[in-house]
Design an enzyme around this catalytic site. Structure first.
Site, PDB file in Angstrom:
ATOM      1  CG  HIS A  11      45.119  -7.579  20.591  1.00 64.54           C
ATOM      2  ND1 HIS A  11      45.298  -6.444  21.345  1.00 64.54           N
ATOM      3  CD2 HIS A  11      44.090  -7.302  19.744  1.00 64.54           C
ATOM      4  CE1 HIS A  11      44.450  -5.513  20.968  1.00 64.54           C
ATOM      5  NE2 HIS A  11      43.672  -6.011  20.008  1.00 64.54           N
ATOM      6  N   GLY A  13      46.972  -5.657  23.643  1.00 66.65           N
ATOM      7  CA  GLY A  13      46.237  -4.444  24.004  1.00 66.65           C
ATOM      8  C   GLY A  13      45.189  -4.750  25.064  1.00 66.65           C
ATOM      9  CG  HIS A  14      41.837  -7.182  24.135  1.00 59.36           C
ATOM     10  ND1 HIS A  14      42.117  -7.742  22.914  1.00 59.36           N
ATOM     11  CD2 HIS A  14      40.746  -6.402  23.957  1.00 59.36           C
ATOM     12  CE1 HIS A  14      41.238  -7.322  22.026  1.00 59.36           C
ATOM     13  NE2 HIS A  14      40.393  -6.506  22.624  1.00 59.36           N
ATOM     14  CD  GLN A  41      30.376  -3.194  18.437  1.00 59.05           C
ATOM     15  OE1 GLN A  41      29.936  -3.340  19.568  1.00 59.05           O
ATOM     16  NE2 GLN A  41      31.652  -2.871  18.235  1.00 59.05           N
ATOM     17  N   GLY A 127      40.320   0.853  25.244  1.00 60.28           N
ATOM     18  CA  GLY A 127      41.547   1.301  24.594  1.00 60.28           C
ATOM     19  C   GLY A 127      41.339   2.636  23.899  1.00 60.28           C
ATOM     20  CB  VAL A 156      49.221  -1.882  23.367  1.00 62.63           C
ATOM     21  CG1 VAL A 156      50.459  -2.775  23.354  1.00 62.63           C
ATOM     22  CG2 VAL A 156      48.733  -1.676  24.797  1.00 62.63           C
ATOM     23  CB  SER A 165      43.634  -3.523  15.499  1.00 63.16           C
ATOM     24  OG  SER A 165      42.371  -3.903  14.960  1.00 63.16           O
ATOM     25  NE  ARG A 167      37.217  -4.839  12.028  1.00 67.59           N
ATOM     26  CZ  ARG A 167      36.428  -4.254  12.954  1.00 67.59           C
ATOM     27  NH1 ARG A 167      36.938  -3.400  13.827  1.00 67.59           N
ATOM     28  NH2 ARG A 167      35.134  -4.533  13.000  1.00 67.59           N
TER      29      ARG A 167
HETATM   30  O1  PAF Z   1      35.861  -2.025  21.413  1.00 68.69           O
HETATM   31  C1  PAF Z   1      35.219  -3.094  21.389  1.00 68.69           C
HETATM   32  O2  PAF Z   1      35.776  -4.195  21.411  1.00 68.69           O
HETATM   33  C2  PAF Z   1      33.705  -3.029  21.295  1.00 68.69           C
HETATM   34  O3  PAF Z   1      33.286  -1.950  20.522  1.00 68.69           O
HETATM   35  C3  PAF Z   1      33.006  -3.043  22.650  1.00 68.69           C
HETATM   36  C4  PAF Z   1      33.357  -1.806  23.476  1.00 68.69           C
HETATM   37  C5  PAF Z   1      33.403  -4.292  23.428  1.00 68.69           C
HETATM   38  C6  PAF Z   1      31.484  -3.050  22.465  1.00 68.69           C
HETATM   39  O4  PAF Z   1      31.077  -4.164  21.762  1.00 68.69           O
END
Ligand code: PAF
Length: 268
Positions: A11, A13-14, A41, A127, A156, A165, A167
């Site tokens: 999005h 932000g990226h 994770q 971010g 952002v 986000s 999400r």
């Molecule tokens: O912030 C994220 O999107 C993830 O936690 C990351 C840093 C790419 C690690 O998987």
């Protein structure tokens, strides 16, 4: 070379991270975006299976943004059979999100260490919405003498202040309205801090009182390594005010650092 590690579903932000990466390496430098939904994770009851995956669209977004390479490994390339090494940054991982997500930061630290080893960036951009992640990765790079500058890029936000986000797309329309109270609560705390309020309990309660549900946390911690700040904020010691809450089934996080400007939340 600059690396922007992501889990995809890219999005604005990226895109800001990609633009900052380009600014840092210049027109001749290489900007690499990694896209990998990292299984380690996510906890067993979390949204790994339904996390949005849209690789073709993401690659197109990267091309439009002038990214040089996309690194999108398969899970068994990142975690081949026999893999067992894990990276932990225990003190920073423990509070805030670490309480309800006990495996999360070990997974993040491990995969980002692997991404650094595989791509060899001199700068990596994250971010600041995921502030605990950013501080943890900065500490990891310092502790392991990794030759990479870990940079946190300002959050952002939507027009009403909601932090972008991947999400947010889970939110129903009525939930999206409630989510706007998060930046409102953070702004109120910033205003109180600007008026001289330094009592930690008062500032945390002020945020809690403006949220539509009881948050998972609304906590002040030291801005560097997220240490306990005690009962009163000290002069010249910026502190991060971080919140996490569930609106419906969607878990949202946000934060602001008191004692530092926050252009996304301060009146312009
Ligand atoms: O912030 C994220 O999107 C993830 O936690 C990351 C840093 C790419 C690690 O998987």
């Amino acid at each position: 070379m600059a690396l922007v590690p992501t889990m995809g579903a890219l999005h604005r932000g990226h895109l800001t991270l990609m633009n900052e990466a380009r600014r840092r390496v210049g027109p001749e430098g290489l900007v690499v975006v990694s896209i990998f939904v990292n299984p380690t994770q996510f906890g067993p009851t979390e949204d790994f299976a339904r996390y949005p995956r849209e690789l073709d669209a993401d690659v197109a977004r990267c091309a439009t943004a002038g990214v040089d390479r996309v690194f999108a490994p398969a899970a068994d390339a990142m975690y081949p059979s026999g893999d067992q090494t894990r990276v932990r940054v225990p003190t920073i991982a423990a509070p805030l999100c670490g309480v309800s997500r006990p495996v999360h930061f070990e997974g993040v630290a491990t995969v980002v260490t692997k991404l650094f080893a595989l791509t060899g960036p001199c700068v990596a951009l994250f971010g600041r919405k995921d502030y605990q992640q950013f501080r943890l990765l900065a500490r990891l790079a310092r502790d392991l003498f990794l030759p990479v500058d870990v940079v946190g890029v300002p959050t952002v936000r939507e027009d009403d202040g909601l932090a972008l986000s991947s999400r947010n797309r889970y939110l129903a329309a009525d939930e999206r309205v409630l989510a706007a109270s998060i930046p409102t609560a953070l702004r109120a705390a910033r205003a109180a801090y600007a008026r001289g309020e330094r009592d930690v309990g008062t500032l945390e309660d002020l945020v809690r009182g403006r949220l539509p549900v009881v948050p998972e946390y609304a906590s002040l911690r030291g801005a560097d390594d997220l240490v306990d700040v005690g009962a009163q904020l000290l002069p010249n010691s910026p502190a991060v005010l971080a919140v996490a809450l569930r609106i419906g089934a969607t878990r949202l996080i946000d934060n602001t650092v008191l004692g530092e400007p926050d252009p996304g939340l301060d009146p312009s």
